[in-house]
Design a protein around this motif. Structure first.
Motif, PDB file in Angstrom:
ATOM      1  N   ALA A 124     -36.422  26.418 130.848  1.00 41.40           N
ATOM      2  CA  ALA A 124     -37.389  25.618 130.092  1.00 41.40           C
ATOM      3  C   ALA A 124     -37.287  25.925 128.601  1.00 41.40           C
ATOM      4  O   ALA A 124     -37.330  25.022 127.762  1.00 41.40           O
ATOM      5  CB  ALA A 124     -38.805  25.879 130.592  1.00 41.40           C
ATOM      6  N   ALA A 125     -37.130  27.204 128.260  1.00 42.77           N
ATOM      7  CA  ALA A 125     -37.052  27.602 126.855  1.00 42.77           C
ATOM      8  C   ALA A 125     -35.798  27.069 126.182  1.00 42.77           C
ATOM      9  O   ALA A 125     -35.820  26.732 124.990  1.00 42.77           O
ATOM     10  CB  ALA A 125     -37.100  29.120 126.742  1.00 42.77           C
ATOM     11  N   LEU A 126     -34.691  26.969 126.940  1.00 39.50           N
ATOM     12  CA  LEU A 126     -33.432  26.499 126.380  1.00 39.50           C
ATOM     13  C   LEU A 126     -33.171  25.031 126.697  1.00 39.50           C
ATOM     14  O   LEU A 126     -32.022  24.588 126.791  1.00 39.50           O
ATOM     15  CB  LEU A 126     -32.281  27.371 126.889  1.00 39.50           C
ATOM     16  CG  LEU A 126     -32.318  28.834 126.437  1.00 39.50           C
ATOM     17  CD1 LEU A 126     -31.113  29.593 126.960  1.00 39.50           C
ATOM     18  CD2 LEU A 126     -32.398  28.945 124.910  1.00 39.50           C
ATOM     19  N   VAL A 193     -43.501  34.832 127.449  1.00 39.68           N
ATOM     20  CA  VAL A 193     -43.437  33.895 126.322  1.00 39.68           C
ATOM     21  C   VAL A 193     -42.075  34.032 125.660  1.00 39.68           C
ATOM     22  O   VAL A 193     -41.608  35.149 125.407  1.00 39.68           O
ATOM     23  CB  VAL A 193     -44.554  34.164 125.289  1.00 39.68           C
ATOM     24  CG1 VAL A 193     -44.533  33.101 124.195  1.00 39.68           C
ATOM     25  CG2 VAL A 193     -45.920  34.204 125.960  1.00 39.68           C
ATOM     26  N   ILE A 194     -41.441  32.909 125.401  1.00 38.75           N
ATOM     27  CA  ILE A 194     -40.137  32.879 124.753  1.00 38.75           C
ATOM     28  C   ILE A 194     -40.214  31.980 123.520  1.00 38.75           C
ATOM     29  O   ILE A 194     -40.760  30.874 123.583  1.00 38.75           O
ATOM     30  CB  ILE A 194     -39.049  32.352 125.710  1.00 38.75           C
ATOM     31  CG1 ILE A 194     -38.860  33.311 126.891  1.00 38.75           C
ATOM     32  CG2 ILE A 194     -37.721  32.154 124.973  1.00 38.75           C
ATOM     33  CD1 ILE A 194     -37.981  32.763 127.995  1.00 38.75           C
ATOM     34  N   GLY A 195     -39.652  32.461 122.439  1.00 39.66           N
ATOM     35  CA  GLY A 195     -39.557  31.650 121.227  1.00 39.66           C
ATOM     36  C   GLY A 195     -38.108  31.389 120.887  1.00 39.66           C
ATOM     37  O   GLY A 195     -37.237  32.232 121.130  1.00 39.66           O
ATOM     38  N   THR A 196     -37.824  30.214 120.341  1.00 36.12           N
ATOM     39  CA  THR A 196     -36.473  29.886 119.874  1.00 36.12           C
ATOM     40  C   THR A 196     -36.565  29.332 118.458  1.00 36.12           C
ATOM     41  O   THR A 196     -37.499  28.596 118.121  1.00 36.12           O
ATOM     42  CB  THR A 196     -35.778  28.852 120.776  1.00 36.12           C
ATOM     43  OG1 THR A 196     -36.567  27.654 120.829  1.00 36.12           O
ATOM     44  CG2 THR A 196     -35.608  29.399 122.190  1.00 36.12           C
ATOM     45  N   LEU A 197     -35.591  29.692 117.641  1.00 39.74           N
ATOM     46  CA  LEU A 197     -35.512  29.217 116.262  1.00 39.74           C
ATOM     47  C   LEU A 197     -34.162  28.553 116.057  1.00 39.74           C
ATOM     48  O   LEU A 197     -33.122  29.184 116.232  1.00 39.74           O
ATOM     49  CB  LEU A 197     -35.683  30.387 115.290  1.00 39.74           C
ATOM     50  CG  LEU A 197     -35.583  30.039 113.804  1.00 39.74           C
ATOM     51  CD1 LEU A 197     -36.789  29.205 113.364  1.00 39.74           C
ATOM     52  CD2 LEU A 197     -35.473  31.307 112.961  1.00 39.74           C
ATOM     53  N   ASP A 198     -34.186  27.279 115.702  1.00 40.52           N
ATOM     54  CA  ASP A 198     -32.957  26.516 115.477  1.00 40.52           C
ATOM     55  C   ASP A 198     -32.473  26.784 114.053  1.00 40.52           C
ATOM     56  O   ASP A 198     -33.161  26.446 113.084  1.00 40.52           O
ATOM     57  CB  ASP A 198     -33.227  25.021 115.672  1.00 40.52           C
ATOM     58  CG  ASP A 198     -31.953  24.195 115.724  1.00 40.52           C
ATOM     59  OD1 ASP A 198     -30.988  24.557 115.032  1.00 40.52           O
ATOM     60  OD2 ASP A 198     -31.926  23.189 116.448  1.00 40.52           O
ATOM     61  N   PRO A 199     -31.295  27.388 113.885  1.00 41.94           N
ATOM     62  CA  PRO A 199     -30.825  27.710 112.527  1.00 41.94           C
ATOM     63  C   PRO A 199     -30.427  26.481 111.726  1.00 41.94           C
ATOM     64  O   PRO A 199     -30.300  26.559 110.496  1.00 41.94           O
ATOM     65  CB  PRO A 199     -29.614  28.618 112.793  1.00 41.94           C
ATOM     66  CG  PRO A 199     -29.113  28.192 114.130  1.00 41.94           C
ATOM     67  CD  PRO A 199     -30.338  27.820 114.921  1.00 41.94           C
ATOM     68  N   LEU A 200     -30.239  25.344 112.389  1.00 37.74           N
ATOM     69  CA  LEU A 200     -29.797  24.143 111.680  1.00 37.74           C
ATOM     70  C   LEU A 200     -30.931  23.492 110.886  1.00 37.74           C
ATOM     71  O   LEU A 200     -30.728  23.042 109.765  1.00 37.74           O
ATOM     72  CB  LEU A 200     -29.199  23.148 112.669  1.00 37.74           C
ATOM     73  CG  LEU A 200     -27.948  23.621 113.416  1.00 37.74           C
ATOM     74  CD1 LEU A 200     -27.469  22.550 114.380  1.00 37.74           C
ATOM     75  CD2 LEU A 200     -26.847  23.993 112.434  1.00 37.74           C
ATOM     76  N   ASP A 201     -32.112  23.421 111.478  1.00 44.98           N
ATOM     77  CA  ASP A 201     -33.228  22.754 110.784  1.00 44.98           C
ATOM     78  C   ASP A 201     -34.478  23.613 110.684  1.00 44.98           C
ATOM     79  O   ASP A 201     -35.508  23.140 110.221  1.00 44.98           O
ATOM     80  CB  ASP A 201     -33.553  21.422 111.471  1.00 44.98           C
ATOM     81  CG  ASP A 201     -33.976  21.596 112.931  1.00 44.98           C
ATOM     82  OD1 ASP A 201     -34.173  22.748 113.374  1.00 44.98           O
ATOM     83  OD2 ASP A 201     -34.125  20.575 113.633  1.00 44.98           O
ATOM     84  N   VAL A 206     -41.903  27.339 121.251  1.00 40.24           N
ATOM     85  CA  VAL A 206     -42.530  28.442 121.981  1.00 40.24           C
ATOM     86  C   VAL A 206     -42.773  27.956 123.409  1.00 40.24           C
ATOM     87  O   VAL A 206     -43.390  26.904 123.614  1.00 40.24           O
ATOM     88  CB  VAL A 206     -43.852  28.880 121.330  1.00 40.24           C
ATOM     89  CG1 VAL A 206     -44.556  29.933 122.186  1.00 40.24           C
ATOM     90  CG2 VAL A 206     -43.596  29.429 119.925  1.00 40.24           C
ATOM     91  N   THR A 207     -42.265  28.708 124.372  1.00 39.01           N
ATOM     92  CA  THR A 207     -42.392  28.342 125.781  1.00 39.01           C
ATOM     93  C   THR A 207     -43.229  29.384 126.505  1.00 39.01           C
ATOM     94  O   THR A 207     -42.932  30.579 126.447  1.00 39.01           O
ATOM     95  CB  THR A 207     -41.010  28.232 126.450  1.00 39.01           C
ATOM     96  OG1 THR A 207     -40.224  27.272 125.731  1.00 39.01           O
ATOM     97  CG2 THR A 207     -41.137  27.786 127.900  1.00 39.01           C
ATOM     98  N   VAL A 208     -44.271  28.916 127.178  1.00 41.23           N
ATOM     99  CA  VAL A 208     -45.199  29.793 127.895  1.00 41.23           C
ATOM    100  C   VAL A 208     -45.012  29.592 129.394  1.00 41.23           C
ATOM    101  O   VAL A 208     -45.065  28.465 129.897  1.00 41.23           O
ATOM    102  CB  VAL A 208     -46.663  29.470 127.502  1.00 41.23           C
ATOM    103  CG1 VAL A 208     -47.632  30.331 128.303  1.00 41.23           C
ATOM    104  CG2 VAL A 208     -46.877  29.662 126.010  1.00 41.23           C
TER     105      VAL A 208
END
Length: 273
Positions: A124-126, A193-201, A206-208
């Motif tokens: 789900a996070a990815l 809880v997982i967070g992802t940060l897109d380096p492009l934009d 945040v996925t719970v």
């Protein structure tokens, strides 16, 4: 556990009409863990020969439903993408013996739809997309966040099969942050809880999971403020959607979700700078 109501095991490579009392058999760690009085026949997927994990030419990653947790863990250790550490973190979030580790499948974890299922958290996070196949051979795709509908509930129709989950290349290129909480050491996840940060934009997601009955994925065009993140989680999760069982009360899960999400926000905001 013996399943004394099962009278037949069929090889999935040889199609036959689906009938009441049928069930797909992957690793079997759930099926053989408790009585299954409604089952009469198991359709065995172990000889399908599906490649467990495959990195495609476009950079996306396809994970077969029959891929075991051990296979995914070994593959991810060789994976050269920014999101690679998240795979092992989620694999290690299992409350599992070495037997479960080597038999439990990614597809089984998704289809059981238990709130604490860490393969649900990972995919789900990815931005995972599930490929589903009906008894007629028709295919459809649905995001993991929509496939898991509630505690123990998924979007599979009768006789439908989860074939694989695909993670897009852009998601694999994200920086990630991972937080997990349990009521006791080595306990089942009460909050993940997982967070992802897109380096492009510089967008953030945040996925719970585990604290809620279904995965909740929130996307922000830029890293949110602490108040904005808290408000977004509060709006996305209804009062009755905070999970309640012996591994944590809803109030505790909600409190820890807000706390861990804020830790992730700060960590990824530093990355964004």
């Amino acid at each position: 556990m013996d399943l004394n109501t099962v009278v037949e095991i069929r090889d999935a490579r040889h199609p036959a009409p689906w009938r009441p009392g049928d069930a797909w058999l992957g690793g079997g760690t759930y099926l053989f863990s408790e009585p299954q009085p409604r089952l009469r026949r198991l359709v065995d997927l172990s000889r399908t020969g599906w490649t467990p994990v495959r990195l495609d030419a476009d950079g996306s990653l396809e994970i077969a439903a029959t891929c075991t947790i051990a296979q995914l863990s070994r593959f991810a250790k060789q994976l050269q993408v920014p999101a690679a550490p998240l795979f092992e973190q989620c694999c290690r979030a299992f409350l599992a013996s070495f037997k479960i580790w080597n038999m439990a499948t990614v597809g089984g974890n998704l289809c059981n739809a238990l709130p604490a299922g860490p393969m649900i958290s990972l995919t789900a996070a990815l931005e995972g997309e599930c490929l589903l196949r009906s008894q007629t051979g028709a295919m459809r795709r649905i995001r993991t966040a929509g496939f898991v509908k509630g505690a123990g509930r998924n979007d599979l129709a009768d006789g439908e099969l989860l074939r694989s989950v695909t993670l897009p290349a852009r998601a694999l290129g994200c920086r990630t942050a991972f937080r997990q909480a349990s009521l006791y050491g080595l306990g089942r996840s009460g909050v993940l809880v997982i967070g992802t940060l897109d380096p492009l934009d510089r967008s953030m997601a945040v996925t719970v999971t585990a604290s809620t009955v279904r995965p909740v994925r929130l996307w922000f065009p830029l890293p949110p403020t602490a108040r904005g993140l808290r408000a977004a989680i509060g709006a996305a999760v209804a009062d009755g959607e905070w999970f309640d069982d012996i591994h944590g009360l809803p109030e505790w899960r909600q409190h820890m979700t807000f706390r861990l999400a804020e830790e992730i926000r700060r960590e990824l905001q530093r990355e964004a700078r």
